[in-house]
Design an enzyme around this catalytic site. Structure first.
Site, PDB file in Angstrom:
ATOM      1  N   ARG A   1       0.850  -1.208   0.000  1.00 32.45           N
ATOM      2  CA  ARG A   1       0.000   0.000   0.000  1.00 32.45           C
ATOM      3  C   ARG A   1       0.876   1.245   0.000  1.00 32.45           C
ATOM      4  O   ARG A   1       0.582   2.248  -0.648  1.00 32.45           O
ATOM      5  CB  ARG A   1      -0.957   0.004   1.195  1.00 32.45           C
ATOM      6  CG  ARG A   1      -1.713   1.327   1.343  1.00 32.45           C
ATOM      7  CD  ARG A   1      -2.993   1.244   2.171  1.00 32.45           C
ATOM      8  NE  ARG A   1      -2.924   0.330   3.282  1.00 32.45           N
ATOM      9  CZ  ARG A   1      -2.271   0.582   4.437  1.00 32.45           C
ATOM     10  NH1 ARG A   1      -1.660   1.732   4.608  1.00 32.45           N
ATOM     11  NH2 ARG A   1      -2.255  -0.317   5.395  1.00 32.45           N
TER      12      ARG A   1
ATOM     13  N   TYR B   1     -16.214  16.618 -14.784  1.00 32.39           N
ATOM     14  CA  TYR B   1     -16.711  15.241 -14.902  1.00 32.39           C
ATOM     15  C   TYR B   1     -17.789  14.967 -13.847  1.00 32.39           C
ATOM     16  O   TYR B   1     -17.645  15.361 -12.680  1.00 32.39           O
ATOM     17  CB  TYR B   1     -15.523  14.286 -14.723  1.00 32.39           C
ATOM     18  CG  TYR B   1     -15.906  12.834 -14.741  1.00 32.39           C
ATOM     19  CD1 TYR B   1     -16.298  12.215 -15.908  1.00 32.39           C
ATOM     20  CD2 TYR B   1     -15.872  12.088 -13.570  1.00 32.39           C
ATOM     21  CE1 TYR B   1     -16.651  10.883 -15.919  1.00 32.39           C
ATOM     22  CE2 TYR B   1     -16.223  10.747 -13.574  1.00 32.39           C
ATOM     23  CZ  TYR B   1     -16.615  10.152 -14.749  1.00 32.39           C
ATOM     24  OH  TYR B   1     -16.962   8.836 -14.754  1.00 32.39           O
TER      25      TYR B   1
ATOM     26  N   ASP C   1      -8.117  18.533 -14.438  1.00 32.56           N
ATOM     27  CA  ASP C   1      -8.383  17.187 -14.946  1.00 32.56           C
ATOM     28  C   ASP C   1      -7.985  17.188 -16.424  1.00 32.56           C
ATOM     29  O   ASP C   1      -8.617  17.839 -17.252  1.00 32.56           O
ATOM     30  CB  ASP C   1      -9.875  16.850 -14.763  1.00 32.56           C
ATOM     31  CG  ASP C   1     -10.192  15.404 -15.152  1.00 32.56           C
ATOM     32  OD1 ASP C   1      -9.503  14.851 -16.026  1.00 32.56           O
ATOM     33  OD2 ASP C   1     -11.150  14.839 -14.589  1.00 32.56           O
TER      34      ASP C   1
ATOM     35  N   LYS D   1      -8.817   6.056 -19.590  1.00 30.10           N
ATOM     36  CA  LYS D   1      -9.120   6.567 -20.921  1.00 30.10           C
ATOM     37  C   LYS D   1      -7.868   6.490 -21.805  1.00 30.10           C
ATOM     38  O   LYS D   1      -7.397   5.409 -22.088  1.00 30.10           O
ATOM     39  CB  LYS D   1      -9.695   7.976 -20.809  1.00 30.10           C
ATOM     40  CG  LYS D   1     -10.761   8.136 -19.700  1.00 30.10           C
ATOM     41  CD  LYS D   1     -12.016   7.328 -19.922  1.00 30.10           C
ATOM     42  CE  LYS D   1     -12.921   7.250 -18.697  1.00 30.10           C
ATOM     43  NZ  LYS D   1     -13.302   8.519 -18.093  1.00 30.10           N
TER      44      LYS D   1
HETATM   45  C1  LIG Z   1     -13.759   8.907 -16.785  1.00 34.12           C
HETATM   46  C2  LIG Z   1     -13.349  10.217 -16.228  1.00 34.12           C
HETATM   47  C3  LIG Z   1     -13.075  10.385 -14.864  1.00 34.12           C
HETATM   48  C4  LIG Z   1     -13.269   9.276 -13.868  1.00 34.12           C
HETATM   49  O1  LIG Z   1     -12.362   8.258 -14.050  1.00 34.12           O
HETATM   50  P1  LIG Z   1     -12.666   6.699 -13.686  1.00 34.12           P
HETATM   51  O2  LIG Z   1     -11.401   6.065 -14.113  1.00 34.12           O
HETATM   52  O3  LIG Z   1     -13.869   6.297 -14.455  1.00 34.12           O
HETATM   53  O4  LIG Z   1     -12.901   6.651 -12.213  1.00 34.12           O
HETATM   54  C5  LIG Z   1     -12.644  11.615 -14.438  1.00 34.12           C
HETATM   55  N1  LIG Z   1     -12.518  12.656 -15.294  1.00 34.12           N
HETATM   56  C6  LIG Z   1     -12.785  12.541 -16.597  1.00 34.12           C
HETATM   57  C7  LIG Z   1     -12.622  13.727 -17.495  1.00 34.12           C
HETATM   58  C8  LIG Z   1     -13.215  11.318 -17.118  1.00 34.12           C
HETATM   59  O5  LIG Z   1     -13.503  11.222 -18.426  1.00 34.12           O
END
Ligand SMILES: *Cc1c(COP(=O)(O)O)cnc(C)c1O
Length: 386
Positions: free
Chosen positions: A55, A107, A179, A204
């Site tokens: 961890r 998001y 983000d 992504k």
């Molecule tokens: C998908 C996404 C998230 C969340 O990520 P997860 O891996 O699904 O928890 C956060 N910000 C953006 C812009 C996203 O497209």
């Protein structure tokens, strides 16, 4: 070195123990501390052995975290079990009584975190429709600690001026969290534009193959890094070694994937613009897209995500039912082309009147361009739309 080289050669390109070129998967929860107890070795253990419990740290995770920090130009990187756990862990550095300024169209999962759990725990926030230096200054309170933004936004690809907003935040003595999921460090590097923390859903583009859920946070300074590390170690939403391997493996091809997907997105935009059943196309690379000039000044390309609006809701739903190449699905950034339907997916929880105000119509579809041949996609989309 340039990013293309750093994706391959990043300090973890050869395993020190074996010379392996592949990132070894250290599938272990704990590490032998015997050497700490050998005669003559009785000094504080942390000074000699880097790893004690998975961890707190794991070499496979370290390889990914270091690569992510290098690519974003930060001092430290951290890998989490998902994008939202990265975001929740970053928000975990704040305290009850603090206040955050956030963009209204961050998001949905980030919005839910802020609006439910963190609000309940006393971290207040204000959501702004348009984030710019004026609205930031007008929203500041003595207890404001951070600005949280995302550009381009989802699903209308709205652009926020990173340089101007980060400068306004810095002037006010607050940090900026960006983000960067839609752009990746290949196309946009927020830390170089004045941000303090970058977060990613590595699910992504970074992972890139729709086969792993992961999150990344990178900090500009070591000091901020230590605060995030403390949350990561305390709450424990770490990314497992196998998933770290998958994301690190995905990173190696980030440049070729994103460039090819971006080129396909441009072809699709061109196709949608000419199609009689399409009313509007949203893409930061389009001349006339609001913010396209700001975007061009802060990013190296428009990316591989676009949205389009058909003339009727029926046409949008027929498209989703008839396309054979785009998967009607949540998510983006994978090698497969994905068609998302915001009103049933990412924005389903938002009341209709609020959705209308935001411009998220039931005729709107978001496309994440994959690695298929663009000609095949266009032929398929033409059939599905017509
Ligand atoms: C998908 C996404 C998230 C969340 O990520 P997860 O891996 O699904 O928890 C956060 N910000 C953006 C812009 C996203 O497209």
């Amino acid at each position: 070195m340039k990013l293309a080289t750093l994706l391959i050669h990043n300090g973890h390109d050869t395993d020190g123990a074996t010379g392996a070129l592949g990132t070894p998967v250290y599938q272990t929860s704990t590490f032998d501390r015997g050497p700490d107890f050998r005669p003559g070795a009785m000094s504080p253990p942390a000074e000699r052995l880097e790893y004690d419990y998975a961890r707190s740290g794991n070499p496979t995770r370290k390889a990914l975290e270091d690569a992510a920090a290098l690519l974003e130009g930060g001092a430290a990187g951290y890998a989490f079990s998902s994008g939202v756990s990265a975001i929740a862990s970053v928000l975990g550095i704040f305290s009850s009584g603090d206040h955050i300024i956030a963009a209204e169209d961050i998001y949905g999962g980030s919005y839910r975190l802020l609006n439910t759990y963190f609000k309940r725990w006393g971290l207040d926030h204000t959501a702004l429709g348009a984030v710019n230096p004026e609205t930031i200054r007008a929203t500041l309170r003595p207890e404001t600690k951070a600005l949280f933004i995302e550009t381009p936004s989802n699903p209308l690809l709205k652009i926020t001026d990173l340089r101007a907003c980060c400068a306004a935040a810095r002037e006010a003595g607050i940090i900026t969290i960006v983000d960067n999921t839609f752009m990746t460090p290949l196309l946009q590097r927020p830390l170089e534009l004045g941000a303090d923390i970058v977060v990613h859903s590595a699910t992504k583009f970074l992972g890139g193959h729709s086969d792993v859920l992961a999150g990344i946070a990178v900090t500009k300074t070591r000091e901020l890094g230590k605060r995030i590390y403390a949350v990561q170690n305390s709450f424990g939403a770490v990314l497992g070694p196998w998933d770290c391997f998958l994301v690190a493996r995905g990173l190696k091809t980030l440049k070729v994937r994103v460039e090819a997907q971006q080129a396909t997105a441009a072809r699709l935009v061109d196709f949608f613009l000419r199609h009689r059943n399409v009313e509007a196309v949203y893409y930061p690379g389009l001349e006339g897209h609001p913010g396209s000039e700001v975007h061009a000044a802060q990013a190296a390309g428009p990316g591989a995500v676009l949205s389009f609006k058909t003339r009727t809701t029926g046409q949008a739903q027929a498209f989703l039912g008839k396309t054979r190449l785009a998967a009607p699905a949540v998510s983006l950034g994978g090698v497969e082309t994905i068609a998302s339907y915001p009103v049933w997916m990412s924005h389903a929880a938002i009341p209709v009147a609020e959705r209308d105000r935001l411009g998220i119509s039931p005729a709107l579809i978001r496309i994440s361009a994959g690695l298929e041949d663009a000609d095949d996609l266009i032929e398929d989309f033409d059939a599905a739309l017509s």
